[in-house]
Design an enzyme around this catalytic site. Structure first.
Site, PDB file in Angstrom:
ATOM      1  N   ARG A  51      19.728  -7.898 -14.922  1.00 34.24           N
ATOM      2  CA  ARG A  51      20.659  -8.485 -16.001  1.00 34.24           C
ATOM      3  C   ARG A  51      19.555  -9.096 -17.629  1.00 34.24           C
ATOM      4  O   ARG A  51      19.817  -8.993 -18.205  1.00 34.24           O
ATOM      5  CB  ARG A  51      20.286  -9.889 -15.703  1.00 34.24           C
ATOM      6  N   LYS A 148      12.540  -1.036   1.521  1.00 39.34           N
ATOM      7  CA  LYS A 148      12.125  -2.740   1.922  1.00 39.34           C
ATOM      8  C   LYS A 148      11.391  -3.842   1.817  1.00 39.34           C
ATOM      9  O   LYS A 148      11.089  -2.960  -0.059  1.00 39.34           O
ATOM     10  CB  LYS A 148      10.842  -1.999   2.825  1.00 39.34           C
ATOM     11  N   HIS A 178       8.293   4.502   2.252  1.00 41.04           N
ATOM     12  CA  HIS A 178       8.424   5.393   1.250  1.00 41.04           C
ATOM     13  C   HIS A 178       6.448   6.632   1.796  1.00 41.04           C
ATOM     14  O   HIS A 178       6.033   7.129   1.774  1.00 41.04           O
ATOM     15  CB  HIS A 178       7.235   5.153  -0.223  1.00 41.04           C
ATOM     16  N   LYS A 182       5.144  10.771   2.168  1.00 37.95           N
ATOM     17  CA  LYS A 182       3.789  11.382   1.812  1.00 37.95           C
ATOM     18  C   LYS A 182       3.632  12.474   2.608  1.00 37.95           C
ATOM     19  O   LYS A 182       4.736  13.309   3.630  1.00 37.95           O
ATOM     20  CB  LYS A 182       3.109  11.321   2.801  1.00 37.95           C
ATOM     21  N   GLU A 216      -6.930  -0.177   3.409  1.00 33.77           N
ATOM     22  CA  GLU A 216      -6.492  -0.255   1.925  1.00 33.77           C
ATOM     23  C   GLU A 216      -7.191  -1.859   1.351  1.00 33.77           C
ATOM     24  O   GLU A 216      -8.769  -2.522   2.201  1.00 33.77           O
ATOM     25  CB  GLU A 216      -5.541  -1.423   1.269  1.00 33.77           C
ATOM     26  N   ASP A 235       4.383  -6.091   6.398  1.00 31.14           N
ATOM     27  CA  ASP A 235       4.433  -5.483   5.489  1.00 31.14           C
ATOM     28  C   ASP A 235       4.124  -3.968   6.099  1.00 31.14           C
ATOM     29  O   ASP A 235       4.269  -3.207   5.178  1.00 31.14           O
ATOM     30  CB  ASP A 235       3.474  -6.248   4.943  1.00 31.14           C
ATOM     31  N   HIS A 240       5.697   1.192   8.065  1.00 29.78           N
ATOM     32  CA  HIS A 240       4.944   2.497   8.072  1.00 29.78           C
ATOM     33  C   HIS A 240       4.237   2.919   8.440  1.00 29.78           C
ATOM     34  O   HIS A 240       4.330   3.758   9.646  1.00 29.78           O
ATOM     35  CB  HIS A 240       3.889   2.222   6.937  1.00 29.78           C
TER      36      HIS A 240
HETATM   37  C1  BG6 Z   1       3.780  -1.366   0.682  1.00 27.45           C
HETATM   38  C2  BG6 Z   1       3.133  -2.653   1.085  1.00 27.45           C
HETATM   39  O1  BG6 Z   1       4.872  -0.751   1.597  1.00 27.45           O
HETATM   40  O2  BG6 Z   1       3.024  -0.720   1.188  1.00 27.45           O
HETATM   41  C3  BG6 Z   1       1.854  -2.505   0.293  1.00 27.45           C
HETATM   42  O3  BG6 Z   1       4.144  -3.111   0.526  1.00 27.45           O
HETATM   43  C4  BG6 Z   1       0.949  -1.689   0.230  1.00 27.45           C
HETATM   44  O4  BG6 Z   1       1.268  -4.064   1.295  1.00 27.45           O
HETATM   45  C5  BG6 Z   1       1.417  -0.613   0.235  1.00 27.45           C
HETATM   46  O5  BG6 Z   1       0.059  -2.146  -0.227  1.00 27.45           O
HETATM   47  C6  BG6 Z   1       0.712   0.475   0.618  1.00 27.45           C
HETATM   48  O6  BG6 Z   1       1.566   1.651   0.072  1.00 27.45           O
HETATM   49  P1  BG6 Z   1       0.336   3.352  -0.018  1.00 27.45           P
HETATM   50  O7  BG6 Z   1       1.430   4.661  -0.677  1.00 27.45           O
HETATM   51  O8  BG6 Z   1      -0.968   3.548  -1.173  1.00 27.45           O
HETATM   52  O9  BG6 Z   1      -0.261   2.981   1.227  1.00 27.45           O
END
Ligand code: BG6
Length: 484
Positions: A51, A148, A178, A182, A216, A235, A240
């Site tokens: 935009r 996502k 994603h 990896k 994390e 999430d 994942h």
């Molecule tokens: C994302 C989540 O999909 O993956 C985040 O929304 C999370 O909350 C992240 O921190 C973690 O990704 P990575 O690659 O840092 O493990």
């Protein structure tokens, strides 16, 4: 070891939401690395579409700044940056109106691969897809990439799938998770299906349990408003962790081909059993000194959303019946680590007198921060008289074994975008997979809501609430230590 870089076909990639966080933080810096490695053809173009009323010069400057902020060592390569930004273009586009679409149509080269990255709120997917067709920008060969969160429950995911299906065939849709990009996640398949060693043991006769931990150290500060509507279950677990579980548990596909792989993953998700409430522990991180609590980060002093979850799952099929899969993920934990551990059964009988310790082979696979694998084996303790046994890891840290190379250092996003251009959907989620994952997740979340389930507080820098430890202890098992 130097990896072979195979350039992809010439392409025009349009990024809707091209000025957004994901584009600046991940997509463009990733493409820049692919450009430097020679994988992105010098004629290919990336077209930012958003935009904001900036022009191509303004966009090029924005991406120079983004590479300076988010790039790695390559950000020193100024000549490279100039050459790369020369391949960027920008169009101001109104997703809900007519502005910019004719211009976008004129800019695109239809004779090369066309991909459209929807890095925008899912509520705009339908508008974008419709206009791409009305303005004859997308055709039956175009690819569309979506991110996502893909829905927040089964009904919303089905609605999104239907919206996309009105305009695109499933073979054109690339749903990104994603984690599948990896390096070590792909290595999981190589390890399982490229070695004779593991497959005969990969079942309920020899495996005691499997643990998947994604810990994390970051909190949710900055994205609290989004996160508070999701929680760790939506999430991280629904996507994942579920994908990791599938790759660990699935049967061998007949070939490494996208539908063959995804068919097998889907069977795992469908075989997942409903999870009993007492097999789930939810947590929220507490305040620590000046560090805000989850509720403060989320901006809701009464939030019941979980920033941590630990659960025990079971897969009802012949291979895995009776083997618990323990999943755990959380924010503000003691270290950042993603690890999958396959813990094999006890020997059952020791021939070594005085050896009362329990010895177990454990195959642990680290996704991050240090990619590698260790196999815990039992050997004789060196130098001791008699047969004293000790457990030692056979260590294979990939950077030590293979050396840093272009492909190994690649970020998940850049690898996945190159797969989109190649037309390879193996590492993308199919619509039915996403729906099956929500079908398993929904009743769990509905159960919490019906019971007004309150997450347990845990200390920042810990391994989560004590109850999570108890989840395994009461079955005479133990989580692996969370080490960075
Ligand atoms: C994302 C989540 O999909 O993956 C985040 O929304 C999370 O909350 C992240 O921190 C973690 O990704 P990575 O690659 O840092 O493990």
């Amino acid at each position: 070891m130097v990896s072979r870089v195979i350039p992809v076909e010439d392409f025009d990639l349009v990024i809707f939401g091209g000025t957004g966080d994901l584009a600046r933080r991940k997509i463009l810096p990733g493409l820049f690395r692919r450009f430097l490695s020679g994988q992105m053809p010098k004629t290919s173009r990336v077209i930012g579409a958003a935009r904001s009323d900036i022009n191509t010069d303004g966009y090029r400057q924005m991406i120079r700044d983004a590479i300076a902020e988010f790039g790695g060592a390559e950000k020193e390569n100024t000549a490279g940056i100039e050459a790369f930004v020369g391949q960027l273009h920008y169009v101001t586009v109104d997703a809900k109106g007519d502005g910019g679409w004719a211009e976008l149509h004129d800019l695109i080269r239809f004779e090369v691969v066309n991909a459209f990255y929807f890095s925008v709120a899912p509520s705009l997917f339908g508008d974008l897809a419709e206009r791409l067709h009305t303005y004859e920008i997308a055709d039956a060969d175009s690819r569309v990439v979506v991110e996502k969160p893909f829905g927040r429950d089964l009904a919303s995911a089905q609605a999104l799938n239907e919206t996309l299906a009105e305009h695109f065939k499933e073979s054109q849709v690339y749903r990104i998770d994603h984690y599948l990009g990896k390096e070590t996640v792909q290595n999981l398949m190589a390890v399982r299906f490229g070695n004779m060693l593991f497959e005969p043991l990969w079942n309920n006769h020899y495996v005691d349990h499997i643990e998947i931990t994604v810990a994390e150290t970051v909190g949710v500060g900055g994205r609290g408003a989004y996160y508070d509507k999701s929680g760790a279950m939506r999430d991280m677990v629904q996507n994942h962790l579920m994908q990791l579980l599938c790759l660990i548990a699935m049967e061998a596909p007949s070939e490494f081909e996208s539908d063959a792989v995804r068919d097998e993953k889907l069977k795992v998700i469908r075989a997942l059993q409903p999870v009993e409430p007492h097999h789930i522990v939810r947590g929220q991180y507490d305040a620590a000194g000046d560090e805000p609590s989850y509720r403060e980060d989320a901006g809701d002093p009464r939030s019941f959303t979980e920033s941590f979850i630990a659960m025990r799952c079971e897969i009802a099929n012949w291979r895995w019946a009776g083997v618990p899969f323990y999943l755990r993920t959380g924010k503000k934990m003691k270290a950042r680590t993603s690890e999958i551990s396959v813990v094999f059964k006890d020997l059952g009988h020791s021939i070594f007198p005085g050896d009362e310790k329990r010895h177990r082979n454990i195959l642990s696979i680290q996704l991050q921060p240090n990619e590698g694998m260790q196999l815990q084996v039992t050997i004789k303790e060196p130098g001791q008289g008699g047969m004293r046994l000790v457990d030692v890891p056979l260590d294979m840290t990939f950077a030590d074994a293979l050396g840093p190379d272009a492909e190994g250092a690649a970020d998940a996003y850049e690898r996945l975008i190159m797969d989109v251009i190649r037309g390879n959907q193996t590492l993308f989620m199919r619509g039915d997979e996403v729906e099956a994952a929500w079908a398993w997740t929904d009743p769990i979340i509905e159960g919490w809501q019906a019971r007004n389930d309150v997450p347990k507080l845990y200390d920042q820098g810990s391994s989560g609430p004590d109850d999570a430890m108890a989840l395994m202890h009461r079955e005479d098992r133990k989580w692996r230590d969370i080490k960075g």
